[in-house]
Scaffold this active site. Structure first.
Site, short mmCIF file in Angstrom:
data_model
loop_
_atom_site.label_atom_id
_atom_site.label_comp_id
_atom_site.label_asym_id
_atom_site.label_seq_id
_atom_site.Cartn_x
_atom_site.Cartn_y
_atom_site.Cartn_z
N CYS A 2 39.97 -11.70 46.20
CA CYS A 2 39.09 -12.62 46.06
C CYS A 2 39.44 -14.01 46.69
CB CYS A 2 38.66 -12.97 44.65
SG CYS A 2 37.91 -11.39 43.76
N ARG A 27 40.81 -11.04 51.77
CA ARG A 27 41.35 -11.14 50.25
C ARG A 27 40.36 -10.18 49.48
NH1 ARG A 27 45.35 -13.74 48.21
NH2 ARG A 27 46.60 -14.67 49.75
N TRP A 74 36.42 -9.11 45.47
CA TRP A 74 36.80 -7.90 45.07
C TRP A 74 36.77 -7.55 43.76
CZ3 TRP A 74 40.45 -5.36 42.17
CH2 TRP A 74 40.85 -3.85 42.79
N ASN A 100 38.64 -16.60 40.53
CA ASN A 100 39.50 -15.39 41.00
C ASN A 100 40.34 -15.20 39.43
OD1 ASN A 100 38.76 -15.66 43.49
ND2 ASN A 100 40.79 -16.32 44.09
N GLY A 101 40.53 -13.98 39.37
CA GLY A 101 41.44 -13.61 38.13
C GLY A 101 40.39 -13.02 37.09
N GLU A 483 56.55 5.00 52.62
CA GLU A 483 55.70 4.05 53.29
C GLU A 483 54.66 4.51 54.30
OE1 GLU A 483 55.11 0.91 52.58
OE2 GLU A 483 54.32 0.09 54.25
N LYS A 487 50.64 4.01 54.32
CA LYS A 487 49.90 3.47 55.43
C LYS A 487 48.92 4.19 55.87
CE LYS A 487 50.93 0.35 55.29
NZ LYS A 487 51.74 -0.43 54.35
N HIS A 506 60.94 21.90 46.34
CA HIS A 506 60.71 22.14 44.80
C HIS A 506 59.25 21.60 44.59
CE1 HIS A 506 64.95 22.06 44.04
NE2 HIS A 506 65.21 21.30 44.86
N LYS A 605 44.21 -7.61 49.49
CA LYS A 605 45.39 -7.92 50.22
C LYS A 605 46.33 -8.46 49.34
CE LYS A 605 48.07 -8.70 53.25
NZ LYS A 605 48.99 -7.65 54.03
#
Ligand code: G6P
Length: 610
Positions: A2, A27, A74, A100-101, A483, A487, A506, A605
């Site tokens: 946000c 964001r 978001w 936000n939050g 990583e 991605k 395994h 983000k």
């Protein structure tokens, strides 16, 4: 997660707000909205979808105003639609708020307000706060007092900006656990959750502290704590310019940021690498040098890509310095009862410096008396300020939601830290020189990889049909496998898993057939032969093998369908090179599939909620 922007000054507020939202869109991008005051009337416009939808909505409207607040969302509470989009207003349409939050006790506050006869149109926690402020405003007729009263009832986190139609020359903003920055211009102020929305207008900023509130009038501002004590705010200068947050000719931020890595790696090393002494200088750690000398154990904590960097950090610190390291997901660390002893040091790693779980882990560690360090990108961010000392990675703003350049810069800083710690202990000067030299050669080696990006593009074309990917690596390159898979998931929505190569047998080996691409990270190191055996196991089950190998390794060709070479470096530094083709592979496949690379679905983000 946000984005908030608010403006008061002489310019066309709608223009400044929309521009700010576009810069903050990375964001959060499921809906956007703004409120302005025109001739004493509060006007609110909001739209589901990207900021572009809001721009379209406002295109034909003639609005004359120079004060307003805006938000790009978001979703946390309530599905992303027009109604749940911010801003939210109180019942009399006097107050407007962007937030936000998360308001954790929103349910009980809502029940209390419903019982008093207030009504709600959205499913959001933010509307509850708007109505609560409205309730107190009716009584006090003073915006700041009403906000103070409401915020003292709230449990949870917030960064808020608030307007009132009755006090049209004012914006009030406040924070607790969610960033809020005030840009100080000439006769104008911009308040935002991120400097990206501010620097076009001014580079002078104030970072609000937790539980701090700012009131912006047309010609002045004042800061106080939420419980009404005056505070002394310091003006800082933001050290990046507009070009850093623009695409600069690249099709996407992600590609731009991948290609920036030679430079960002140089920046992470600048003034820190002492090649002749075989050592590193990390000025930000000076206050804790004694603690570093006496440390018995490190706990590295982080989320997402930063957590993968922490895993590489574990190998680096244990191998070079012989100090035990534990790596913890920040979200787990904070909710169990972690054992922290006297000489333990906790290191929080975060690109944004705002990830709620990592910040909470920092607070938990501090409460238990640990020395807490930060490896952070965003200067002045919450984690940077909450830690006892730390090292900035200096990667510059990272806009692409999938983290790329921040990861390699985190690895550089962790390498420098290991070098420094190693030299404090048993690492010889000669070994130190070799490592320092290796680090100094990284930028040109990354350049060599990027010059061959087209080879990865061709591989991406051929494999974009795949519905699954397996990434395998060992030792330093096991976290790189994780990583690479992350991605791929983030930007292509293809299911991908990372595993230690030897663990494949395994379980994941059951997945291998002629449709399964398996990406091996197999540099020439002491476990190379073991990795070759793992490749054989995949080949014999008809898996399609792609290998990231060390240049001049001709032998590997007979085991792999595709080989991408990276320059030779010290084993401990290979992750910084081997991850780059994996970033490119995910990027090119996402482009091939036509996805929005910079704003993948459902992601944000920086995740400033738990
Ligand atoms: C989000 C982002 C990831 C990032 C993670 C941790 O999930 O989408 O790309 O790695 O947060 O973020 P941080 O800013 O703390 O490194």
């Amino acid at each position: 997660m946000c984005g908030i922007v608010g403006y008061i000054g002489k310019r066309d507020a709608v223009k400044v707000l929309l521009n700010g939202l576009q810069r903050l869109e990375y964001r959060g991008y499921d809906s956007a909205g703004l409120s302005v005051i025109e001739n004493g009337t509060l006007l609110t416009f909001k739209r589901k979808g990207k900021v572009a939808e809001l721009v379209k909505l406002l295109e034909k409207k003639q609005i004359n105003c120079s004060v307003g607040i805006a938000h790009t969302r978001w979703a946390t509470h309530g599905e992303p639609n027009d109604i749940n989009a911010h801003p939210h207003t109180d019942n009399s349409n006097t107050i407007s708020i962007v937030h936000n939050g998360i308001i954790e006790n929103y349910h009980s506050l809502k029940q209390m307000l419903l019982a008093k006869g207030f009504h709600f149109v959205s499913e959001t926690d933010t509307e509850v706060l708007a109505v609560l402020i409205g309730y107190f405003y009716d009584k006090t007729q003073d915006l700041e007092e009403a906000i103070r009263a409401a915020l003292s009832e709230v449990q949870g986190t917030f960064g808020v900006a608030i307007l009132s139609a009755k006090e049209p020359d004012k914006i009030v903003a406040a924070r607790r656990g969610s960033p809020m920055i005030v840009g100080i211009g000439e006769d104008e102020y911009i308040v935002a959750s991120d400097a990206a929305a501010i620097i076009q207008y001014t580079r002078q900023v104030i970072y609000l502290d937790d539980n701090e509130m700012v009131t912006l009038n047309r010609e002045s501002y004042s800061t106080k704590t939420i419980d009404n004590r005056l505070t002394n705010s310091i003006i800082h200068l933001v050290d990046f310019d507009l070009s850093k947050i623009e695409k600069g000719g690249y099709e996407h931020f992600m590609l731009k940021e991948i290609f920036e890595q030679p430079q960002t790696i140089r920046d992470a090393c600048r003034g820190r690498l002492l090649v002749d002494d075989g050592n590193a200088r990390l000025g930000g750690l000076l206050p804790v040098f004694d603690n570093l000398r006496n440390v018995d154990r490190f706990i590295l904590t982080a989320c997402g890509t930063s957590w993968h960097a922490a895993l590489v950090g574990e190998y680096l610190i244990e191998n070079l310095c012989g100090i035990p390291v534990e790596v913890e997901y920040a979200s787990e660390f904070r909710y169990r009862n972690p054992i922290i002893r006297k000489n333990d040091i906790v290191i929080a790693i975060s690109q944004s410096g705002e990830t709620a779980d990592t910040l909470a882990a920092v607070q938990e560690a501090k409460q238990k008396g640990a020395t807490v360090l930060g490896i952070v990108n965003v200067v002045g961010s919450s984690i940077a300020r909450a830690t006892d000392a730390g090292v900035y990675i200096h990667a510059g703003p990272e806009i692409g939601v999938a983290s790329t350049k921040a990861f390699t810069s985190q690895l550089v800083v962790l390498s420098l830290l290991s070098l420094l710690l190693g030299r404090m202990r048993n690492l010889s000067k000669l070994d130190g020189i070799q490592i320092a030299r290796g680090i100094s050669e990284l930028p040109s080696k990354v350049e060599q990889i990027l010059e061959r990006a087209d080879q990865i593009k061709a591989i991406a074309k051929e494999f974009s049909y795949s519905r699954n990917f397996l990434y395998l690596g060992r030792g330093y390159n096991f976290p790189v496998a994780l990583e690479g898979a992350l991605k791929m998931k983030e930007v292509t929505y293809i299911h991908a898993e990372g595993y230690p190569s030897a663990e494949m047998k395994h379980g994941p080996i059951a997945l291998i057939d002629e449709n399964m691409p398996v990406v091996f990270i197999a540099p020439k190191d002491e476990i190379y032969d073991k990795v070759i055996s793992n490749i054989e196991e995949v080949r014999s089950r008809k898996g399609r093998v792609i290998v990231i190998a060390t240049e001049k390794d001709e032998r590997i060709k007979k085991y792999a369908e595709k080989v991408f070479y990276i320059p030779e470096t010290l084993p401990m530094l290979t992750p910084i090179l081997s991850v780059i083709p994996l970033q490119l592979l995910a990027y090119y496949i996402a482009v091939e599939l036509g996805y929005n690379v910079d704003q993948p679905r459902n992601l944000a983000k920086s995740v400033t909620v738990e």
